[in-house]
Design an enzyme around this catalytic site. Structure first.
Site, PDB file in Angstrom:
ATOM      1  N   ASP A  15       0.860  -1.197   0.000  1.00  0.00           N
ATOM      2  CA  ASP A  15       0.000   0.000   0.000  1.00  0.00           C
ATOM      3  C   ASP A  15       0.893   1.244   0.000  1.00  0.00           C
ATOM      4  O   ASP A  15       1.816   1.368   0.812  1.00  0.00           O
ATOM      5  CB  ASP A  15      -0.896  -0.030   1.253  1.00  0.00           C
ATOM      6  CG  ASP A  15      -1.899   1.114   1.262  1.00  0.00           C
ATOM      7  OD1 ASP A  15      -3.093   0.840   1.038  1.00  0.00           O
ATOM      8  OD2 ASP A  15      -1.490   2.274   1.492  1.00  0.00           O
ATOM      9  N   ASN A  30      -1.768  13.337  -3.364  1.00  0.00           N
ATOM     10  CA  ASN A  30      -2.847  13.950  -4.155  1.00  0.00           C
ATOM     11  C   ASN A  30      -3.074  15.400  -3.735  1.00  0.00           C
ATOM     12  O   ASN A  30      -3.209  16.288  -4.578  1.00  0.00           O
ATOM     13  CB  ASN A  30      -4.157  13.185  -3.954  1.00  0.00           C
ATOM     14  CG  ASN A  30      -4.254  11.955  -4.845  1.00  0.00           C
ATOM     15  OD1 ASN A  30      -3.707  11.943  -5.939  1.00  0.00           O
ATOM     16  ND2 ASN A  30      -4.940  10.937  -4.365  1.00  0.00           N
ATOM     17  N   HIS A  50      -4.401  15.388  -8.335  1.00  0.00           N
ATOM     18  CA  HIS A  50      -4.850  14.025  -8.600  1.00  0.00           C
ATOM     19  C   HIS A  50      -4.135  13.398  -9.804  1.00  0.00           C
ATOM     20  O   HIS A  50      -3.830  12.203  -9.807  1.00  0.00           O
ATOM     21  CB  HIS A  50      -6.365  14.028  -8.810  1.00  0.00           C
ATOM     22  CG  HIS A  50      -6.997  12.705  -8.578  1.00  0.00           C
ATOM     23  ND1 HIS A  50      -7.369  12.252  -7.327  1.00  0.00           N
ATOM     24  CD2 HIS A  50      -7.308  11.715  -9.434  1.00  0.00           C
ATOM     25  CE1 HIS A  50      -7.879  11.051  -7.420  1.00  0.00           C
ATOM     26  NE2 HIS A  50      -7.866  10.698  -8.693  1.00  0.00           N
ATOM     27  N   ASP A  82      -2.110  10.008 -10.018  1.00  0.00           N
ATOM     28  CA  ASP A  82      -2.295   8.928 -11.000  1.00  0.00           C
ATOM     29  C   ASP A  82      -0.947   8.503 -11.590  1.00  0.00           C
ATOM     30  O   ASP A  82      -0.663   7.314 -11.737  1.00  0.00           O
ATOM     31  CB  ASP A  82      -3.203   9.402 -12.151  1.00  0.00           C
ATOM     32  CG  ASP A  82      -4.678   9.402 -11.754  1.00  0.00           C
ATOM     33  OD1 ASP A  82      -4.980   8.997 -10.619  1.00  0.00           O
ATOM     34  OD2 ASP A  82      -5.511   9.799 -12.594  1.00  0.00           O
ATOM     35  N   GLU A 105      -4.919   2.492  -3.836  1.00  0.00           N
ATOM     36  CA  GLU A 105      -3.448   2.612  -3.952  1.00  0.00           C
ATOM     37  C   GLU A 105      -2.810   1.407  -3.264  1.00  0.00           C
ATOM     38  O   GLU A 105      -1.769   1.496  -2.641  1.00  0.00           O
ATOM     39  CB  GLU A 105      -2.917   3.941  -3.374  1.00  0.00           C
ATOM     40  CG  GLU A 105      -3.809   4.622  -2.355  1.00  0.00           C
ATOM     41  CD  GLU A 105      -3.913   3.872  -1.035  1.00  0.00           C
ATOM     42  OE1 GLU A 105      -4.856   3.051  -0.928  1.00  0.00           O
ATOM     43  OE2 GLU A 105      -3.081   4.097  -0.133  1.00  0.00           O
TER      44      GLU A 105
END
Ligand code: GH3
Ligand code: MG
Ligand code: MG
Ligand code: MG
Length: 310
Positions: free
Chosen positions: A177, A185, A190, A194, A220
């Site tokens: 994770d 973010n 954002h 990504d 994630e």
């Protein structure tokens, strides 16, 4: 384009062969029905076939029925060739699965046109198969990273676990994770998030062997299925994954984004029966400990820690 000519009459056969050669067809010939079916059953069989209706061994309509009875991905376009007196038998032939027919003596222009129809249909069928494959891929892949999606990686885990239990081999289940991803973010936006997610996936994949599998388990969070590693090897692998992600910041839009990964791993012991859920739960608990111990680190499920230490 490859084509099969199945014709027992030598004169008609040679005539067809000569005509088709002029149009750049690569013809394979069969002198009876049994040989024709044999050729059509091969993996690399011509997908276009001219089948004489009446032949020794098997008639053209019988070949059609046998070919259609097989479940196959690729379609065979079958054209029956018959003399005028057998025209009433044609209905039987079409019912048996023929796509088209020609009446002897075969008019070359008609032959060419009908074969073109066959090629067009085969082309359409190829496009359909390609579209279906693309959809199948889309249904199993995560659209952002290209990793297996949640459902697909769980299926893989269950399948690999069944295989490991059958073969008495090991299987490691690894949950990774990304740390403080919300913060990434919030800080960089954002889109940068990504990009970092994709790059983390790419780096993890680069650390894997060809037969290890990675899926996007959640937002994630990634699930790696690692066959055939003992505790020490699993630990080593997880450290490699962690290092690949964390060692160099991810560049995006002129920014250097530091990304780290916390990992929890559980190992299926070949001597014990286990299900995927139990292993995932154990890996998740280990991941939880990795987060609480400060992140950017690897924790092994407790049973694994004991074995790894031995
Ligand atoms: P922790 O170290 O405890 O895992 O902290 P975290 O911030 O990573 O965890 P949290 O569960 O609080 O937040 C996960 C964040 O991941 C929030 C969510 O918006 C983000 N995220 C999930 N999927 C995506 C995605 O596809 N793209 C982007 N950019 N962010 C995503
Ligand atoms: Mg004949
Ligand atoms: Mg996180
Ligand atoms: Mg998470």
């Amino acid at each position: 384009m490859k084509i099969l000519i199945a014709e027992d009459d030598p004169v008609s056969r040679r005539l067809l062969e000569a005509t088709l050669a002029r149009w750049d067809y690569q013809a394979t010939v069969a002198c009876d029905g049994t040989a024709a079916l044999d050729i059509l059953s091969r993996d690399d069989a011509p997908r276009l076939a001219l089948l004489d209706l009446v032949m020794p061994g098997l008639n053209g309509d019988e070949i059609c029925r046998l070919v259609r009875d097989r479940v196959r991905d690729s379609y065979s376009y079958l054209v029956l060739v018959t003399s005028r007196s057998q025209k009433s038998d044609l209905i039987q032939g079409l019912n048996a699965g023929a796509d088209d027919y020609l009446i002897k003596p075969v008019d070359p222009l008609e032959l060419k046109a009908r074969l073109n129809t066959g090629r067009r249909i085969l082309g359409l069928q190829e496009q359909l198969i390609a579209a279906r494959e693309a959809m199948r891929r889309q249904a199993m892949r995560d659209s952002l990273t290209g990793a297996w999606n949640h459902g697909a990686i769980l299926d893989i885990l269950r399948r690999e676990l069944a295989r490991a239990m059958r073969d008495g081999t090991r299987l490691s289940v690894i949950l990774g994770d990304l740390d403080h991803f919300k913060r990434i973010n919030d800080t960089f936006g954002h889109l940068a998030g990504d990009a970092a997610l994709c790059e983390a996936h790419r780096r993890m994949t680069a650390a894997m062997r060809p037969y290890d599998m990675i899926g996007r388990y959640g937002g994630e969070e990634f699930l790696v299925v690692l066959p055939g590693c003992d505790g020490a090897e699993t630990l080593q692998f997880c450290e490699r994954l962690r290092g690949h992600v964390a060692d160099t910041p991810v560049g995006h839009g002129g920014e250097a984004i530091g990304v780290t990964l916390s990992i929890g791993a559980a190992l299926h012991d070949p001597d014990e029966a286990a299900d995927a859920e139990t292993l995932l739960q154990a890996a998740d608990q280990a991941l939880y400990r990795a987060k609480h111990a400060g992140r950017n680190r690897v924790e092994l499920a407790r049973a694994l820690t004991v074995k790894a230490a031995v």
